[in-house]
Enzyme design. Structure first.
Site, PDB file in Angstrom:
ATOM      1  CB  CYS A 147      -0.892  -0.207   1.358  1.00 24.56           C
ATOM      2  SG  CYS A 147      -1.743  -1.507   1.473  1.00 24.56           S
ATOM      3  CB  SER A 180       4.998  -3.396   2.381  1.00 25.60           C
ATOM      4  OG  SER A 180       5.498  -4.434   2.817  1.00 25.60           O
ATOM      5  CB  CYS A 181       1.200   0.504   4.805  1.00 23.82           C
ATOM      6  SG  CYS A 181       0.203   1.953   4.623  1.00 23.82           S
ATOM      7  CB  VAL A 182       5.883   2.974   2.193  1.00 19.22           C
ATOM      8  CG1 VAL A 182       6.693   1.692   2.849  1.00 19.22           C
ATOM      9  CG2 VAL A 182       5.616   2.846   0.609  1.00 19.22           C
ATOM     10  CG  PHE A 224      -1.223   3.977   9.045  1.00 16.41           C
ATOM     11  CD1 PHE A 224      -0.617   3.341   7.932  1.00 16.41           C
ATOM     12  CD2 PHE A 224      -1.585   3.575  10.113  1.00 16.41           C
ATOM     13  CE1 PHE A 224      -0.224   2.035   8.346  1.00 16.41           C
ATOM     14  CE2 PHE A 224      -1.197   2.102  10.216  1.00 16.41           C
ATOM     15  CZ  PHE A 224      -0.562   1.442   9.428  1.00 16.41           C
TER      16      PHE A 224
END
Length: 123
Positions: A76, A102-104, A84
């Protein structure tokens, strides 16, 4: 390899496919909140855009013979990490099987999108 395409999700806007199936695995390209009916982003906030991303992914997964319950990994991208919590509130309604993720936060996303999601799933 099999190219996956559906008219129920936004067409690829470059030299790539909506998804590729290899054996039992499906690899989607990132989906942003383009409304396939009008060909542009119409959602104005992170909640609406996250929902449209998920709806687009759902259509690509269906075209590949899969669904959200078979997603094993997501990546993401958020334009603002401050989104977030709000993003997660939408995300958790679709990805109930809690795949790896994964979220960045990134500097920019295509078409001024607020989020983008790509997945790896099984058939």
């Amino acid at each position: 390899m099999k190219i996956i395409h559906t008219d129920k999700a936004p067409a690829a806007v470059g030299p790539y496919s909506q998804a590729i199936a290899v054996g039992e695995m499906i690899y989607t390209s990132g989906q942003i909140a383009i409304d396939p009916a009008v060909g542009k982003i119409v959602a104005e906030n992170i909640s609406e855009q996250a929902k449209q991303c998920c709806e687009n992914l759902g259509e690509v997964l269906r075209a590949a013979g899969s669904d959200f319950s078979k997603v094993v990994k997501t990546t993401c991208f958020l334009a603002e990490i401050a989104d977030f919590k709000t993003f997660n509130a939408v995300y958790e309604k679709y990805f109930v099987s809690k795949p790896a993720r994964s979220c960045v936060a990134v500097k920019d996303l295509p078409a001024g999108a607020l989020c983008e999601i790509e997945v790896i799933a099984t058939k």
